[in-house]
Scaffold this active site. Structure first.
Site, PDB file in Angstrom:
ATOM      1  N   VAL A 310      -1.957-129.131  -3.968  1.00  0.00           N
ATOM      2  CA  VAL A 310      -2.610-129.976  -2.956  1.00  0.00           C
ATOM      3  C   VAL A 310      -2.662-129.238  -1.625  1.00  0.00           C
ATOM      4  O   VAL A 310      -3.697-129.215  -0.941  1.00  0.00           O
ATOM      5  CB  VAL A 310      -1.876-131.318  -2.803  1.00  0.00           C
ATOM      6  N   GLN A 313      -5.368-126.599  -1.726  1.00  0.00           N
ATOM      7  CA  GLN A 313      -6.710-127.189  -1.683  1.00  0.00           C
ATOM      8  C   GLN A 313      -7.037-127.682  -0.272  1.00  0.00           C
ATOM      9  O   GLN A 313      -8.174-127.568   0.186  1.00  0.00           O
ATOM     10  CB  GLN A 313      -6.808-128.353  -2.672  1.00  0.00           C
ATOM     11  N   GLU A 314      -6.029-128.195   0.422  1.00  0.00           N
ATOM     12  CA  GLU A 314      -6.250-128.731   1.761  1.00  0.00           C
ATOM     13  C   GLU A 314      -6.459-127.629   2.808  1.00  0.00           C
ATOM     14  O   GLU A 314      -7.344-127.743   3.658  1.00  0.00           O
ATOM     15  CB  GLU A 314      -5.062-129.607   2.175  1.00  0.00           C
ATOM     16  N   SER A 315      -5.640-126.568   2.755  1.00  0.00           N
ATOM     17  CA  SER A 315      -5.635-125.622   3.881  1.00  0.00           C
ATOM     18  C   SER A 315      -5.510-124.162   3.496  1.00  0.00           C
ATOM     19  O   SER A 315      -5.442-123.307   4.380  1.00  0.00           O
ATOM     20  CB  SER A 315      -4.458-125.959   4.810  1.00  0.00           C
ATOM     21  N   TYR A 440     -12.348-132.042  -5.724  1.00  0.00           N
ATOM     22  CA  TYR A 440     -11.006-131.907  -5.155  1.00  0.00           C
ATOM     23  C   TYR A 440      -9.936-131.998  -6.247  1.00  0.00           C
ATOM     24  O   TYR A 440      -9.069-131.127  -6.366  1.00  0.00           O
ATOM     25  CB  TYR A 440     -10.822-133.020  -4.127  1.00  0.00           C
TER      26      TYR A 440
END
Length: 484
Positions: A310, A313-315, A440
């Site tokens: 996660v 994927q976010e940053s 996502y």
């Protein structure tokens, strides 16, 4: 006197024959069926292969689609599962013929050559035979381009049989067949330049794409294969009928589709560049934050590999990351979410990771209890991205369209409808970029798989095991010459 003796003898013989017939009939009635025998012994004996698509030891124990199916069938029968996995295809068929096991559950293709001697259960997947090439080389357009090249295929497969058929039209085509390797080995050899091409099934390529990023599909051969369990044609059909009923029930309930999605439903999203970038960051960037991910995951009862996926994927694991909408940090928290999770500095890597872990854990708990894993986690991830309200809107649309709102495979098909006015105008929370949470979740699942793969191999290194089986002179290839 003599006549009386002969009459007595005939009567005695007749009586003996009648008694024998009764005895044999009783014995026949007492002989249990194959299914009854399995239940009496309390053990279901399964033969499989040690591959990523069938059965392997993962970081949390036995894994693989065939293993999961076999475990479910053993529970269905109420018996213990006994698996033997160190077999090639030929050995599996031979062992079944010799009565050494009940079922071959090994990613086996339905073979017209063997259908007279074996039962095949209802097929659980259709696959394409794929020619694999190294993307750093020129992509071949067809079989003509393979002539004179080093090609390999697993012996005993329908792909090998198909190549023999195609050879009639391509007489100069030749290849190598091996029982000592599996599809993963062949894909790796193409990646490393030890082979020009390999022929494997599409599911085998799909599950390995993230790990062998230079190996890619060149083209499909012209016939699909059906994967199914195989059983010997024994004294009765009871086991076959039970297996048939089991698969029919799984298909009717949608559980088989769920399983296919769980293993293969997210394999197509990441491209070569994305995977290469991720692998580079795993080596160079992730170690700085690994302890925070593991500690936070333990505190909030999450899988650290999922939490790390996660974060990536976010940053891309950048603590100073910022989006145009104002979310910040490794876990890209909004101001409100950060405040609710007790995060005072979103740019502090540790705080962000702990805040993201707490928020994800909260979202998982918020998903209705009746929703089972892994659907529960996939939906929580979708709501992390798009918001819980939009997820609920998509679930309502899913139910309206007569699909299951508690299954991710159905909900993900309808999330993109939130982008269409005819649908979002009827929802509580309105418009959302509904395709984004689908991508996502699929990307996170792929990152999670890669991290799991790395973690397993690191554990093997610690235990001084061989990570990759080397190819040496002991590997036997059967050369198939061109037809002259």
């Amino acid at each position: 006197m003599r006549q009386a003796l002969e009459s007595f003898t005939r009567a005695l013989t007749l009586a003996s024959l009648l008694l024998m017939a009764v005895f044999l009939s009783a014995c026949k009635e007492e002989t249990p069926s194959v299914l009854e025998e399995i239940k009496q012994q309390g053990v279901l004996k399964i033969l499989t292969r040690n591959t990523p698509t069938t059965y392997y030891e993962g970081s949390e124990g036995p894994s693989g689609m065939e293993y999961e199916l076999a475990s479910l069938f053993a529970d269905y029968l109420g018996v213990k599962l006994e698996i033997s996995s160190n077999h090639d295809i030929k050995e599996i068929y031979q062992a079944l013929e010799q009565g050494k096991a009940h079922i071959g559950a090994a990613g086996l293709e339905v073979s017209l050559d063997k259908i007279g001697d074996f039962f095949y259960a209802p097929q659980y997947m259709r696959v394409d035979p794929i020619v694999v090439y190294n993307r750093t080389n020129e992509k071949p357009a067809g079989l003509d381009n393979l002539v004179g090249s080093q090609i390999a295929v697993i012996s005993g497969t329908e792909s090998a049989r198909l190549l023999r058929e195609l050879q009639a039209d391509y007489p100069k085509l030749s290849w190598k067949e091996t029982a000592d390797l599996e599809a993963t080995d062949l894909i790796r050899m193409v990646q490393e330049g030890e082979l020009d091409y390999a022929v494997v099934n599409s599911n085998e390529l799909d599950i390995n794409l993230a790990y062998y990023t230079r190996a890619r599909e060149a083209f499909k051969l012209p016939r699909q294969h059906s994967l199914a369990w195989v059983m010997p044609k024994s004294r009765d059909h009871t086991l076959y009928q039970a297996v048939k009923a089991f698969f029919t029930d799984l298909e009717a309930k949608g559980e088989l589709a769920q399983m296919r999605d769980r293993y293969y439903g997210h394999k197509e999203e990441l491209n070569y560049v994305g995977v290469q970038l991720f692998l580079r960051h795993v080596r160079n960037r992730f170690p700085k934050y690994e302890k925070h991910f593991k500690d936070a995951a333990e505190k909030y009862e999450l899988d650290w590999r999922l939490l790390a996926a996660v974060g990536y994927q976010e940053s891309h694991w950048r603590p100073l990351a910022k989006s145009p909408t104002g979310v910040r940090g490794i876990m890209m928290l909004t101001l409100n979410t950060a405040s609710d999770m007790g995060v005072t500095d979103r740019l502090d890597a540790k705080q962000s990771i702990y805040g993201g872990a707490r928020y994800l854990s909260k979202l998982i708990r918020r998903i209705p209890e009746r929703i089972q894993e892994p659907d529960r986690t996939w939906m929580a991830l979708a709501s992390y991205n798009v918001g819980f309200g939009h997820l609920e809107d998509a679930r309502i649309i899913t139910q309206h369209l007569k699909k299951d709102p508690d299954k991710w495979i159905d909900v993900r098909q309808h999330l993109p409808l939130l982008q269409k006015r005819e649908w979002y105008k009827q929802t509580k929370y309105g418009f959302a970029r509904g395709q984004e949470p689908v991508t996502y979740v699929q990307n996170i699942r792929q990152y999670y798989d890669i991290l799991s793969w790395y973690d397993t191999r690191l554990q093997q290194l610690v235990q001084n095991r061989v990570v990759e089986r080397p190819v040496d002179e002991s590997v036997s290839f059967s050369i198939v010459p061109p037809v002259l």
